[in-house]
Every structure is written in C-alpha cells, then in structure tokens.
Design a protein around this motif. Structure first.
Motif, short mmCIF file in Angstrom:
data_model
loop_
_atom_site.label_atom_id
_atom_site.label_comp_id
_atom_site.label_asym_id
_atom_site.label_seq_id
_atom_site.Cartn_x
_atom_site.Cartn_y
_atom_site.Cartn_z
N ASN A 54 0.83 -1.21 0.00
CA ASN A 54 0.00 0.00 0.00
C ASN A 54 0.86 1.26 0.00
OD1 ASN A 54 -2.38 1.63 0.37
ND2 ASN A 54 -1.79 1.82 2.50
N PRO A 57 3.96 3.07 -3.49
CA PRO A 57 4.00 4.23 -4.39
C PRO A 57 4.42 5.53 -3.70
CG PRO A 57 1.96 2.99 -4.66
CD PRO A 57 2.63 2.46 -3.44
N LYS A 58 4.40 5.54 -2.36
CA LYS A 58 4.80 6.75 -1.63
C LYS A 58 6.32 6.92 -1.60
CE LYS A 58 0.99 8.34 0.84
NZ LYS A 58 0.64 9.76 0.85
N TRP A 81 0.00 -1.68 -6.63
CA TRP A 81 -1.29 -2.33 -6.92
C TRP A 81 -1.12 -3.84 -7.05
CZ3 TRP A 81 -6.25 -0.92 -6.63
CH2 TRP A 81 -6.53 0.44 -6.57
N MET A 84 -0.28 -5.45 -3.70
CA MET A 84 -1.40 -5.37 -2.76
C MET A 84 -2.45 -6.41 -3.13
SD MET A 84 -3.84 -2.33 -1.62
CE MET A 84 -4.27 -2.23 0.08
N LEU B 53 0.04 14.00 -0.65
CA LEU B 53 -0.47 13.31 -1.84
C LEU B 53 0.37 13.62 -3.07
CD1 LEU B 53 -4.32 13.78 -1.39
CD2 LEU B 53 -2.92 11.84 -0.73
N LEU B 69 0.55 8.94 -4.09
CA LEU B 69 -0.63 8.33 -3.48
C LEU B 69 -0.33 6.90 -3.07
CD1 LEU B 69 -3.44 9.28 -6.04
CD2 LEU B 69 -3.00 10.37 -3.88
N SER B 70 -0.77 6.51 -1.87
CA SER B 70 -0.71 5.09 -1.52
C SER B 70 -1.78 4.38 -2.34
CB SER B 70 -0.95 4.90 -0.02
OG SER B 70 -2.29 5.19 0.27
N VAL B 71 -1.75 3.06 -2.36
CA VAL B 71 -2.72 2.32 -3.16
C VAL B 71 -4.15 2.62 -2.69
CG1 VAL B 71 -3.49 0.01 -3.85
CG2 VAL B 71 -1.07 0.49 -3.67
N LEU B 72 -4.35 2.70 -1.38
CA LEU B 72 -5.69 2.98 -0.86
C LEU B 72 -6.15 4.39 -1.22
CD1 LEU B 72 -5.78 1.26 2.64
CD2 LEU B 72 -6.94 0.57 0.56
N GLU B 73 -5.21 5.36 -1.15
CA GLU B 73 -5.55 6.74 -1.54
C GLU B 73 -5.89 6.80 -3.02
OE1 GLU B 73 -2.70 8.84 1.85
OE2 GLU B 73 -1.96 8.53 -0.19
N ASP B 74 -5.14 6.03 -3.83
CA ASP B 74 -5.39 5.96 -5.26
C ASP B 74 -6.80 5.39 -5.52
OD1 ASP B 74 -4.89 6.09 -7.95
OD2 ASP B 74 -3.14 4.80 -7.93
N ALA B 75 -7.13 4.32 -4.79
CA ALA B 75 -8.45 3.71 -4.94
C ALA B 75 -9.55 4.68 -4.50
CB ALA B 75 -8.53 2.42 -4.12
#
Lengths: 133, 105
Positions: A54, A57-58, A81, A84, B53, B69-75
């Motif tokens: 998660n 990407p940061k 993605w 995850m 972000l 963005l983290s994956v959850l923020e992206d979603a």
C-alpha cells in the motif's frame, strides 16, 4: 524520520515473528490443528504484504529526467497495486483448498507482472536516453 | 487521514491528481488546465502537499509535482471520481459552480 521508519519496520517484523511463534505454540498445545495454524500464518503473510505494498507508491524519489520520473512513478504505482492485490489474494487463498498452490500462483503472477512491467519501463527509458544522446 | 479527505473533497484538486497520474508536471503545466488564478492553484497545491499526496521537486526555477498516493488513496481517488461522475458534472463541480448556474437556492 528515517530512524522512526526503521523502528516501525522492526516493530512490525517482531510482531510478525511473535504471531508465528504464538501460532506454533497454540498448535503444539493442541489448541489449533496443523492446517489451521499454517493457513492463519499464510493469511497474516498476505495481509502484511498488502499493507507494505500500500505504501510502495509513496517511496517516490526526486528524478530530474522527465521520462525516468514518469516511468518511476508508473512502476511504483503498478508494483503497489500488483503486490497489494497479490497479498490479498495470497491471504484469501488460505480459505480455499490447495491454499499453498493457489497462493503461490497468485504471488508468482503478481511478481511476474511487476518484473515484466519494470523491464519494459527500463528498456523504454534506455531507448529514449539513447535517442536523446 | 482527515487531510487526505479534505484534499480529495475538492474537484480541482482531484483533477490535479488525475493529471499527475499520467506523468509528473510543473506547476505551470498544471495551472494551464484550470481557469483560476495562480494564487488559487498555489493554495490547492499547498493542501495536496500537506496531505502528502504529491511529491514536490525543484528543478532550477520550476517546481515539478509528482503523484505520491498510496494504493488505498489511489483507490479512494478513483472511487470519489466515479461517484462524482454518477452525481453529474454540475453537482460534482461543487457549490460555487451551482450558484453560478442558478442551481442552488
């Protein structure tokens, strides 16, 4: 900041090992059948991977070259993605028959996709750099 | 997390993030997509930066923004974007545009 991140990683690793030990002890004491302990550990591993992915990407870095920056961003997003979904798939596979094989297949697919995409991005950047030179 | 929700609640900031999904862009390139003043865009960038972000990089005199963005923020961004599209562009644009169109009483 870096020390805090490392401390957090160590705490998470210690938690993971403690959970694995607790499952093993519960199994030895007869509270859990062997299969259940293994599956619980598989679910924990999958969820841990998903949590780590998660934040992948940061980890974007400062890159001056626009093409490299664009590809780095997309590689990190795709990796995040893929791992995850792979992690969640690995965890979910623990509920199915043939959990080992299905989980391994899901993780292998995610890894192959990330490696393929990263390789493609690297080749594209190399070609663009050669053209610019 | 509150800062993330605040940042994603505004359609302009969501559009900025959607533009950054394609590639990192300079502040000028991003501003060209919006009919608002530079000060307003600067305020939007500031909110996005505070929510962590966007990644900011100075290259000479220009400021380059990249997605962070983290994956959850992206979603979440995708979910909010899809929800806004269902509500319709007029409602998704926010109260300011509705007032301008006479849609809010």
């Amino acid at each position: 900041m870096m020390q805090r991140k490392q401390a957090m990683a160590l705490v998470l690793a210690a938690g993971y090992i403690a959970a694995a030990l607790a499952l093993k002890l519960a199994e030895k004491a007869g509270y859990l059948p062997h299969g259940a302990a293994v599956r619980a550990l598989q679910a924990l591993t999958g969820v841990s991977l998903a949590v780590y992915a998660n934040f992948l990407p940061k980890r974007i870095q400062a890159i001056r070259e626009p093409m490299m920056a664009m590809r780095m961003q997309s590689v990190l997003r795709v990796s995040g993605w893929a791992f995850m979904l792979g992690g969640l798939g690995y965890a979910a596979a623990s509920l199915l028959p043939f959990a080992d094989a299905i989980g391994l297949a899901v993780l292998s697919a995610a890894t192959a996709y990330v490696l393929g995409y990263t390789g493609w991005a690297y080749v594209e950047c190399s070609i663009a750099r050669r053209r610019a030179a | 997390m509150n800062a993330v929700f605040k940042a994603l609640s505004d359609p302009t900031r969501r559009h900025v993030l959607e533009l950054l999904r394609e590639r990192p862009m300079t502040a000028g390139e991003l501003s060209d997509h919006f009919p608002v003043s530079k000060a307003t865009m600067s305020a939007h960038f500031s909110v996005l930066r505070e929510a962590d972000l966007v990644h900011v990089q100075k290259v000479g005199k220009t400021v380059v923004y990249a997605l962070k963005l983290s994956v959850l923020e992206d979603a979440l961004l995708g979910f909010v974007g899809a929800f806004s599209a269902v509500r319709g562009p007029a409602q998704a644009a926010g109260p300011a545009k509705l007032v301008a169109k006479g849609g809010v009483r």
